[in-house]
Design an enzyme around this catalytic site. Structure first.
Site, PDB file in Angstrom:
ATOM      1  N   ASP A 126       0.874  -1.171   0.000  1.00 40.94           N
ATOM      2  CA  ASP A 126       0.000   0.000   0.000  1.00 40.94           C
ATOM      3  C   ASP A 126       0.914   1.224   0.000  1.00 40.94           C
ATOM      4  OD1 ASP A 126      -2.349   1.626   0.822  1.00 40.94           O
ATOM      5  OD2 ASP A 126      -1.321   1.696   2.736  1.00 40.94           O
ATOM      6  N   ASP A 128      -0.067   5.130   1.055  1.00 45.37           N
ATOM      7  CA  ASP A 128      -0.242   6.085   2.168  1.00 45.37           C
ATOM      8  C   ASP A 128      -0.302   5.368   3.518  1.00 45.37           C
ATOM      9  OD1 ASP A 128      -1.794   7.563  -0.315  1.00 45.37           O
ATOM     10  OD2 ASP A 128      -0.816   8.972   1.027  1.00 45.37           O
ATOM     11  N   ASP A 329      -1.928  -0.437   5.678  1.00 45.74           N
ATOM     12  CA  ASP A 329      -2.351   0.158   6.959  1.00 45.74           C
ATOM     13  C   ASP A 329      -3.842   0.430   7.025  1.00 45.74           C
ATOM     14  OD1 ASP A 329      -2.592   3.641   6.676  1.00 45.74           O
ATOM     15  OD2 ASP A 329      -2.283   2.270   4.994  1.00 45.74           O
TER      16      ASP A 329
HETATM   17  O1  LIG Z   1      -4.486   2.802  -0.367  1.00 45.60           O
HETATM   18  P1  LIG Z   1      -3.579   3.919   0.093  1.00 45.60           P
HETATM   19  O2  LIG Z   1      -2.368   4.129  -0.788  1.00 45.60           O
HETATM   20  O3  LIG Z   1      -3.243   3.804   1.548  1.00 45.60           O
HETATM   21  O4  LIG Z   1      -4.457   5.247  -0.050  1.00 45.60           O
HETATM   22  C1  LIG Z   1      -5.518   5.419   0.880  1.00 45.60           C
HETATM   23  C2  LIG Z   1      -5.854   6.884   0.877  1.00 45.60           C
HETATM   24  O5  LIG Z   1      -4.623   7.569   1.177  1.00 45.60           O
HETATM   25  C3  LIG Z   1      -4.645   8.999   1.112  1.00 45.60           C
HETATM   26  O6  LIG Z   1      -5.343   9.516   2.245  1.00 45.60           O
HETATM   27  C4  LIG Z   1      -4.679   9.216   3.471  1.00 45.60           C
HETATM   28  O7  LIG Z   1      -3.340   9.809   3.467  1.00 45.60           O
HETATM   29  C5  LIG Z   1      -3.336  11.240   3.377  1.00 45.60           C
HETATM   30  C6  LIG Z   1      -1.885  11.686   3.276  1.00 45.60           C
HETATM   31  O8  LIG Z   1      -1.137  11.199   4.347  1.00 45.60           O
HETATM   32  C7  LIG Z   1      -4.060  11.839   4.592  1.00 45.60           C
HETATM   33  O9  LIG Z   1      -4.061  13.255   4.499  1.00 45.60           O
HETATM   34  C8  LIG Z   1      -5.500  11.305   4.627  1.00 45.60           C
HETATM   35  O10 LIG Z   1      -6.162  11.768   5.791  1.00 45.60           O
HETATM   36  C9  LIG Z   1      -5.476   9.781   4.651  1.00 45.60           C
HETATM   37  O11 LIG Z   1      -6.817   9.264   4.526  1.00 45.60           O
HETATM   38  C10 LIG Z   1      -5.261   9.479  -0.191  1.00 45.60           C
HETATM   39  O12 LIG Z   1      -5.362  10.886  -0.157  1.00 45.60           O
HETATM   40  C11 LIG Z   1      -6.603   8.825  -0.435  1.00 45.60           C
HETATM   41  O13 LIG Z   1      -7.122   9.267  -1.698  1.00 45.60           O
HETATM   42  C12 LIG Z   1      -6.407   7.325  -0.474  1.00 45.60           C
HETATM   43  O14 LIG Z   1      -7.610   6.634  -0.762  1.00 45.60           O
END
Ligand SMILES: O=P(O)(O)OC[C@H]1O[C@H](O[C@H]2O[C@H](CO)[C@@H](O)[C@H](O)[C@H]2O)[C@H](O)[C@@H](O)[C@@H]1O
Length: 389
Positions: A126, A128, A329
Site C-alpha cells: 500500500d 499512504d 495500513d
Molecule cells: O491505499 P492507500 O495508498 O493507503 O491510499 C488510501 C488513501 O490515502 C490517502 O489519504 C490518506 O493519506 C493522506 C496523506 O497522508 C491523509 O491526508 C488522509 O487523511 C489519509 O486518509 C489518499 O489521499 C486517499 O485518496 C487514499 O484513498
C-alpha cells in the site's frame, strides 16, 4: 441505464472483522448473504431499505465510524522494545498485548524467512501510511528518499507492486520507480506484465504500454463507471466547498472525501453531504478510510482481487513455492490480507501503532519499521544468494 434512484447509500467497511464495531446501521451494510446478486460478473446489486437520510447518517453510526477510522497519532517517547515510549502506559500495555496476536514482522523476521526458504517472495505494498507517513495534506504525502531507495533495492530481488487507493498515475508520481507494478484506485486500475491467460480470463484486460514503452496488460474492471465517478466528483466538490478543511480527491475510478482538516463538530455535516449525493447512486458505495470517506463502484473487485490478478499476471498464482507478502495500513488493505490468509497463501502485515482487529498475520508500527523490514529482506536475500555461489 437508470443510474439514479431513491436509495440509502451502501456504507461498507472492507474490514470484515466486526462491522458492528463501527456502529453502522444494518440497513447500510451490504447484505452480501441475503438478496445480493452478482450481475454482469462484476456488479453487485444490493436490495436496500428506504430510510430517512439525516436519521441514516446520525443513527447509522457514520459519525462513530468516522471517529474510529483513524485514531489520533500517539505521542511516542519511549518503550522497552523499540526504544520508544508512549505518553500513556495503558495504551502501551494494550499495544503490547495486541502484539501477541499480531507479532511484529521485525521480531518474527527469522520465522518469516524460515518459511520463505525455497519459496519465491512476491511483495505487495500500500502507499499512504505504509511507504509514506500520514500527513494533513494528501498532496504532500511524499515518500522519503531513504524509503524510495529501500523499495528500489527490494524490487531488484522480488517482484514488487504498489496497490493504492490513489489513482495509478498519482501513486506512480509519488513513488517514481519504473521497476514496480502499479494498481491504483483501490486495485481497479492495474498495469501488469503481459500474460495471455490473464487477458483471456478478464475481458476488460487490454494490451497497452507503460511509461518506458514496454508492452503491458492494462486492466480496469470499473471502466464503465468513469462517467458516473466524474459526475459524483463534481457534485461532492460542489456540496463540500463551504466546509472549511474538507477536500475531495479525484482518484480516477474512486473519489476520496477528506475530513482530516475539518473541525470534528462538522464531521457529521461532511457525512450528511456525502450521503445526500450518494443516495442518488445505487451502484456506488462509501467505505471509511483514515479520516476519509472513500467512494467506490459497487463491483466485485478490491485490493485482494488485484493481488490475485497480479500473481496470475506474474505466473505466480496457486504455486506452492511462492510466498506473497502484503503490507498495508488501511481498511481497504484488509481485502488483500483476507485473500492471503484464506488458503494460507501468504502473509499480511498490518502497519499500525494502535491495536485494531485485522486479517493480517504480522504487524509493523509505522513506515519507518516498514523500511527496516524491507532492508532486512534485502540483506537476507543477498546473503542467501551469496551462500549459493
Ligand atoms: O491505499 P492507500 O495508498 O493507503 O491510499 C488510501 C488513501 O490515502 C490517502 O489519504 C490518506 O493519506 C493522506 C496523506 O497522508 C491523509 O491526508 C488522509 O487523511 C489519509 O486518509 C489518499 O489521499 C486517499 O485518496 C487514499 O484513498
Amino acid at each position: 441505464m437508470d443510474l439514479k434512484s431513491n436509495h440509502t447509500p451502501v456504507l461498507t467497511d472492507s474490514a470484515p472483522v466486526t462491522k458492528s464495531r463501527l456502529g453502522v446501521h444494518s440497513s447500510l451494510l451490504p447484505c452480501s448473504h441475503t438478496g445480493a446478486t452478482f450481475t454482469h460478473g462484476m456488479l453487485l446489486t444490493i436490495p436496500r431499505k428506504k430510510t430517512g437520510f439525516l436519521e441514516d447518517v446520525l443513527s447509522s453510526g457514520w459519525l462513530d465510524a468516522m471517529k474510529s477510522s483513524s485514531p489520533p497519532p500517539r505521542k511516542i517517547t519511549k518503550d522497552v522494545c523499540h526504544g520508544l515510549a508512549s505518553s500513556d502506559a495503558d495504551t502501551d500495555c494494550s499495544y503490547f498485548s495486541w502484539l501477541l496476536k499480531y507479532p511484529s514482522a521485525l521480531t518474527s523476521f527469522d520465522q518469516i524467512t524460515n518459511y520463505a526458504k525455497g519459496k519465491r517472495i512476491a511483495l505487495f505494498m500500500d502507499y499512504d501510511g505504509t511507504l509514506s507517513p500520514i500527513v494533513d495534506n494528501p498532496d504532500c504525502a511524499f515518500m522519503p528518499d531513504n524509503m524510495r531507495a529501500a523499495v528500489k533495492k527490494v524490487a531488484e530481488y522480488f517482484p514488487t507492486a504498489i496497490i493504492s487507493g490513489r489513482s495509478r498515475d498519482k501513486v506512480y508520481q509519488f513513488v517514481g520507480l519504473t521497476e514496480l507494478y502499479y494498481a491504483g484506485s483501490h486495485g481497479m486500475d492495474i498495469i501488469g506484465p503481459v500474460r495471455q491467460s490473464v487477458s483471456d480470463n478478464h475481458p476488460n484486460c487490454i494490451r497497452s504500454t507503460d511509461k518506458l514503452g514496454k508492452e503491458v496488460n492494462l486492466f480496469q474492471p470499473a471502466a464503465e463507471f468513469l462517467p458516473m465517478i466524474n459526475e459524483v466528483l463534481k457534485s461532492l466538490q460542489e456540496c463540500t466547498k463551504d466546509i472549511k478543511g474538507a477536500k475531495v480527491e479525484n482518484n480516477k475510478f474512486c473519489v476520496s472525501v477528506h475530513y482530516r482538516n475539518v473541525e470534528e463538530k462538522s464531521w457529521d455535516l461532511v457525512g450528511q453531504r456525502v450521503h445526500d449525493v450518494l443516495k442518488e447512486y445505487p451502484r456506488l458505495r462509501v467505505t471509511h478510510g483514515r479520516k476519509v470517506l472513500e467512494v467506490r463502484p459497487v463491483i466485485n473487485w478490491d485490493k485482494g482481487k488485484a493481488v490475485t490478478f497480479l500473481l496470475e499476471s506474474l505466473g505466480l498464482n496457486n504455486c506452492d513455492d511462492v510466498l506473497p507478502i502484503y503490507i498495508g495500513d488501511d481498511r481497504t488493505d484488509e481485502d488483500a490480507f483476507k485473500v492471503l490468509r484464506e488458503g494460507n497463501k501468504g502473509y499480511g502485515i498490518l502497519v499500525s501503532s494502535a491495536p485494531k482487529e485485522s486479517n493480517a498475520v504480522y504487524s509493523l508500527r509505522d513506515p519507518s519499521e516498514v523500511m527496516e523490514f524491507l532492508k532486512s529482506l534485502v540483506s537476507w536475500k543477498s546473503s542467501t544468494l551469496k551462500s549459493l555461489i
